[in-house]
Every structure is written in C-alpha cells, then in structure tokens.
Motif scaffolding. Structure first.
Motif, PDB file in Angstrom:
ATOM      1  N   GLU A 270      -4.981  32.318   6.684  1.00 55.41           N
ATOM      2  CA  GLU A 270      -4.576  30.907   6.639  1.00 55.41           C
ATOM      3  C   GLU A 270      -3.662  30.666   5.439  1.00 55.41           C
ATOM      4  O   GLU A 270      -3.952  31.135   4.330  1.00 55.41           O
ATOM      5  N   PRO A 271      -2.566  29.935   5.626  1.00 49.01           N
ATOM      6  CA  PRO A 271      -1.664  29.670   4.502  1.00 49.01           C
ATOM      7  C   PRO A 271      -2.346  28.847   3.408  1.00 49.01           C
ATOM      8  O   PRO A 271      -3.158  27.963   3.699  1.00 49.01           O
ATOM      9  N   THR A 272      -1.993  29.134   2.181  1.00 47.70           N
ATOM     10  CA  THR A 272      -2.519  28.367   1.050  1.00 47.70           C
ATOM     11  C   THR A 272      -2.253  26.876   1.234  1.00 47.70           C
ATOM     12  O   THR A 272      -3.100  26.031   0.945  1.00 47.70           O
ATOM     13  N   GLN A 273      -1.060  26.548   1.750  1.00 46.01           N
ATOM     14  CA  GLN A 273      -0.674  25.141   1.890  1.00 46.01           C
ATOM     15  C   GLN A 273      -1.564  24.413   2.903  1.00 46.01           C
ATOM     16  O   GLN A 273      -1.787  23.214   2.777  1.00 46.01           O
ATOM     17  N   HIS A 274      -2.047  25.119   3.918  1.00 47.42           N
ATOM     18  CA  HIS A 274      -2.959  24.485   4.869  1.00 47.42           C
ATOM     19  C   HIS A 274      -4.334  24.275   4.240  1.00 47.42           C
ATOM     20  O   HIS A 274      -5.030  23.311   4.572  1.00 47.42           O
ATOM     21  N   LEU A 275      -4.716  25.155   3.340  1.00 45.44           N
ATOM     22  CA  LEU A 275      -6.023  25.031   2.691  1.00 45.44           C
ATOM     23  C   LEU A 275      -6.029  23.910   1.652  1.00 45.44           C
ATOM     24  O   LEU A 275      -7.041  23.238   1.466  1.00 45.44           O
ATOM     25  N   THR A 276      -4.901  23.727   0.984  1.00 44.53           N
ATOM     26  CA  THR A 276      -4.814  22.645  -0.012  1.00 44.53           C
ATOM     27  C   THR A 276      -4.263  21.365   0.605  1.00 44.53           C
ATOM     28  O   THR A 276      -4.433  20.273   0.036  1.00 44.53           O
TER      29      THR A 276
END
Length: 306
Positions: free
Chosen positions: A76-82
C-alpha cells in the motif's frame, strides 16, 4: 522482526525498527516512509521526531505504527496510509480514487506559468501574472492538484477542472475547499473536453488547456511497482494499450477549444514523445517546446494555437 516491548519503545527505536521492516520488504525510500508513518500516528512534525528520540510511545501508538508499516510492506502506498501528499507547497488529500501527485508534475505548472508570462511579454503587457482575463481548464484533474496550484498562482483566473471519475471530483472539490480555492474552480464531470462542446448559443474558449493525462500502456502493467499497479486507479494510469492513445484524442480537441495564441501544456510519459510530437505537425500549432525533468526525461510538451 523481533517483538517490541510496547511499554518501553521510544521514538528512536520505533523508527529504527520501522526502517528495518520496510528495508527487509524492499520498499523504496524506506527511511522516508517509516518517518512519514511515525509522524502520522504521533501527529507530530519531523523537528519533534528528531528532538525527542528518547520519548516513550504509548502502546496504542506503537500498535498503529506497526500496523501501517505492515500494510506499507505489503504494497500500500504511504500516501494512502497517511491520506495526504504535498504538491506545490500545499497538502492534498489522496485516496485510492485519485492518482497520487508526483513531484515531476510540478514541471507542468512551471512550464504553463513561464509560457503565459512570455505570451504577455510578446504582447507588450506586464509579465507579472495575476490571471486577469485568463480562462483555464485542467483535464483529468484527479486530486485537483494542478487546478489548485494554478488558482494559487493566478488569483484572478477563471479555472475549470474536469475528470471522468465522479469519485475523483469529490476528492478534488474537498481539496479545493480545504485549501480555500473552492470559489475559484468549477469542477465538471467530463471525458476530456466534451463538457465544453460548442452549442448554438455558446462556445467556451480557453487561454490554457493543461493536462497530466493517463499515459501508461496496459501492456506495461506487469512491470509497474505493486504500489502503482494494485493501488492507484486504472482510469488515471492507462492511456490505452500502448499508453499514448489519449493524446491522439486530446490534441485535436484542444485545438478546437483554444483561443488564438492559447496554450496547450501536457505531461508526457517517459517514452511518449515520439508518438505525441507528430500530433502537432499541423497548421493549427506553433512554437512547440519540450521540457526535460530533472532526470533528463522529456516531461512536458507545450504548444501554441496559431
């Protein structure tokens, strides 16, 4: 990864373990990703992170952090997690419904502003742009990052932003509202410029048409990183089997919707230029310019309507 003692894990140790976990999973930019996820769960900034290495983290924060790390390690992309990504000095909400804004897309904004300023100079006007009198459309707006960046730089311009995806438009509108530009941008659901098809009573013409269109070929999908292939929207990634098909539709449409001396500014894929450049071999276009990104890849193509 060794089991951490949740009642005694400090900032330094948590970050070190996070970097190790992501590195073992061969996650790109492992240190940055571990930092961003730790900043996200602690709701702190980077200055605090490195100024308080011995601060003990509470068990809930540790649990949240390592849960996000495992999801990042799984692709999962970091940007989706944050839920966020910075672009043009602004923080944008991102979800799986929109393409994550990339740093190289900032070249698109730079080229557009430079060419608008040159156009003003050539006309004997002040090149210090306010956007007064300009009508602009961002095709395939996604998160709204391009339209919002232009609204920031050109406060007097009239800006439209289109996308084929209603879900993407919802995110774009939320970003424009949160950043204070909702009254400056008109969002429309549209396939390319269909929403602006000339009617018997009205035909809207633009000074600038700008777009970061889908430009990856479906035949390349298996070569994409898992973060991109499995987590970003296909409609924003793929421009056809080869990747450049959408340009063939957009360029002629743009010619019909630009004012004389209006500008078309397009982001290019890493190998799009040979297929896209010939689309401008017509009397409708002049002053073609190709701009490289920092990796010396042809990244932005801009041209002027005759």
């Amino acid at each position: 990864m060794p089991q951490q003692k949740t009642n005694s894990l400090n900032v330094r140790t948590a970050l070190k373990q996070g970097i190790h976990l992501l590195r073992e999973a061969q996650v790109p930019s492992d240190t940055l990703a571990a930092e961003l996820l730790l900043l996200h769960v602690t709701r702190r900034d980077r200055t605090w992170l490195y100024a308080h290495p011995e601060e003990i983290l509470d068990p809930q924060t540790i649990e949240s952090y390592f849960s996000l790390l495992r999801r990042r390690a799984a692709g999962e992309p970091t940007q989706h997690l944050t839920g966020k990504q910075e672009f043009w000095g602004l923080e944008f909400e991102v979800t799986p419904d929109v393409l994550i804004p990339r740093p190289e897309t900032e070249h698109l904004i730079e080229v557009a502003l430079d060419r608008l300023a040159v156009r003003e100079l050539r006309s004997g006007r002040d090149p210090k742009l306010t956007g007064d009198g300009l009508t602009i459309v961002d095709i395939g707006t996604g998160s709204g990052c391009i339209a919002v960046a232009l609204a920031k730089e050109l406060p007097a311009a009239k800006i439209y932003a289109t996308d084929i995806s209603p879900a993407a438009l919802t995110i774009a509108q939320r970003n424009a509202t949160r950043l204070g530009f909702s009254n400056r941008i008109t969002f429309l659901e549209s396939n390319l410029l269909v929403a602006f098809a000339p009617s018997p009573n009205q035909s809207l013409a633009f000074d600038l048409i700008i777009s970061n269109p889908p430009y990856i070929g479906r035949k390349e999908s298996t070569t994409l990183p898992v973060e991109v292939r499995d987590h970003e929207p296909a409609h924003a990634l793929y421009g056809g089997e080869e990747g450049y098909e959408l340009y063939g539709l957009l360029v002629p449409e743009a010619a019909r919707h630009l004012k004389p001396s209006g500008l078309l500014v397009l982001e290019l894929g890493h190998d799009s230029l040979p297929a896209v450049r010939p689309l401008f071999d017509s009397p409708e276009w002049t002053n073609l310019l190709v701009t490289n990104d920092l990796a010396a890849i042809p990244r932005v193509l801009s041209a002027e309507r005759t």
